[in-house]
Design a protein around this motif. Structure first.
Motif, PDB file in Angstrom:
ATOM      1  N   SER A  28       0.842  -1.214   0.000  1.00 44.17           N
ATOM      2  CA  SER A  28       0.000   0.000   0.000  1.00 44.17           C
ATOM      3  C   SER A  28       0.866   1.249   0.000  1.00 44.17           C
ATOM      4  O   SER A  28       0.573   2.214  -0.703  1.00 44.17           O
ATOM      5  CB  SER A  28      -0.921   0.021   1.221  1.00 44.17           C
ATOM      6  N   ASP A  29       1.954   1.224   0.775  1.00 42.16           N
ATOM      7  CA  ASP A  29       2.863   2.368   0.803  1.00 42.16           C
ATOM      8  C   ASP A  29       3.585   2.525  -0.536  1.00 42.16           C
ATOM      9  O   ASP A  29       3.718   3.630  -1.047  1.00 42.16           O
ATOM     10  CB  ASP A  29       3.899   2.212   1.926  1.00 42.16           C
ATOM     11  N   ALA A  32       1.216   3.869  -3.226  1.00 41.14           N
ATOM     12  CA  ALA A  32       0.351   4.921  -2.675  1.00 41.14           C
ATOM     13  C   ALA A  32      -0.233   5.815  -3.757  1.00 41.14           C
ATOM     14  O   ALA A  32      -1.374   6.293  -3.629  1.00 41.14           O
ATOM     15  CB  ALA A  32       1.118   5.757  -1.655  1.00 41.14           C
ATOM     16  N   GLN A  34      -1.432   4.951  -6.448  1.00 36.40           N
ATOM     17  CA  GLN A  34      -2.559   4.239  -7.076  1.00 36.40           C
ATOM     18  C   GLN A  34      -3.760   4.131  -6.126  1.00 36.40           C
ATOM     19  O   GLN A  34      -4.809   3.620  -6.523  1.00 36.40           O
ATOM     20  CB  GLN A  34      -2.117   2.829  -7.496  1.00 36.40           C
ATOM     21  N   TYR A  35      -3.585   4.624  -4.905  1.00 32.75           N
ATOM     22  CA  TYR A  35      -4.655   4.522  -3.906  1.00 32.75           C
ATOM     23  C   TYR A  35      -5.942   5.158  -4.433  1.00 32.75           C
ATOM     24  O   TYR A  35      -5.930   6.223  -5.040  1.00 32.75           O
ATOM     25  CB  TYR A  35      -4.233   5.208  -2.600  1.00 32.75           C
ATOM     26  N   PHE A  40      -6.669  -1.128  -6.852  1.00 29.85           N
ATOM     27  CA  PHE A  40      -5.709  -1.001  -5.754  1.00 29.85           C
ATOM     28  C   PHE A  40      -5.747  -2.180  -4.781  1.00 29.85           C
ATOM     29  O   PHE A  40      -4.695  -2.750  -4.468  1.00 29.85           O
ATOM     30  CB  PHE A  40      -5.911   0.327  -5.027  1.00 29.85           C
ATOM     31  N   THR A  44      -2.432  -4.669  -4.299  1.00 35.89           N
ATOM     32  CA  THR A  44      -1.694  -4.879  -3.048  1.00 35.89           C
ATOM     33  C   THR A  44      -1.790  -6.323  -2.582  1.00 35.89           C
ATOM     34  O   THR A  44      -0.821  -6.870  -2.060  1.00 35.89           O
ATOM     35  CB  THR A  44      -2.161  -3.907  -1.945  1.00 35.89           C
TER      36      THR A  44
END
Length: 185
Positions: A28-29, A32, A34-35, A40, A44
């Motif tokens: 996720s980091d 980020a 693409q959050y 997404f 992840t």
């Protein structure tokens, strides 16, 4: 990043290689930017489902070169338009496209620091900087060493020159009677 074993036929001059498994939080980091996009959660989940191999490439125009080797993001499109690229060969879907490539130098810096936290990223010297360094430090030392080589005419000139360069390196301080002598520039 490479999600499958690296094919032996595609050797590249990588400076760093690291096999690791990212947690969903780390993915996720990393992704980020693409959050909030519909893919997404799947991205992840997939990227944290097994080990990855992170690599750094050092060469002129590295990002553009790598992008030309891996091909379009969409593996299906890659098979149609760039059948020899890595994503066409190893990608199985848009999400599982086998490889990641940084979009820009700024992104590459961030991603390298993420994957290799102890890395120091130094700027590549300019052509002028390289030429100045060569003319100021390397050429005079080589000229002196080659002149001495011609005077001595040793049986094995390569070994003699290597030894001479080790003894006369301009990057080492000279030691005389236990006192370090720094040469003025």
């Amino acid at each position: 990043m490479w999600r499958e074993p690296w094919p032996s036929s595609n050797r590249m001059p990588f400076t760093k290689k690291r096999k690791l498994q990212l947690s969903p939080e780390q993915c996720s980091d990393f992704y980020a930017d693409q959050y909030g996009k519909f893919f997404f959660p799947s991205l992840t989940a997939f990227m944290s489902s097994g080990p990855i191999i992170a690599l750094t490439l050092a060469r002129n125009n590295a990002i553009a070169h790598w992008k030309s080797i891996i091909g379009p993001v969409n593996s299906t499109k890659a098979r149609e338009t760039h059948p020899e690229c890595l994503r066409a060969k190893y990608g199985t879907s848009d999400l599982k496209n086998a490889l990641h490539g940084s979009e820009s130098f700024h992104a590459a810096e961030r991603e390298i620091k993420f994957m290799f936290p102890n890395s120091v990223i130094e700027p590549f010297p300019s052509r002028e900087g390289i030429e100045e360094y060569l003319s100021r430090y390397v050429n005079p030392t080589l000229l002196h060493g080659l002149t001495e080589l011609c005077k001595h005419k040793p049986h094995n000139p390569c070994v003699w020159l290597a030894d001479w360069l080790m003894k006369n390196s301009p990057n080492k301080p000279k030691i005389c009677d236990g006192v370090t002598v720094e040469e003025a520039e």
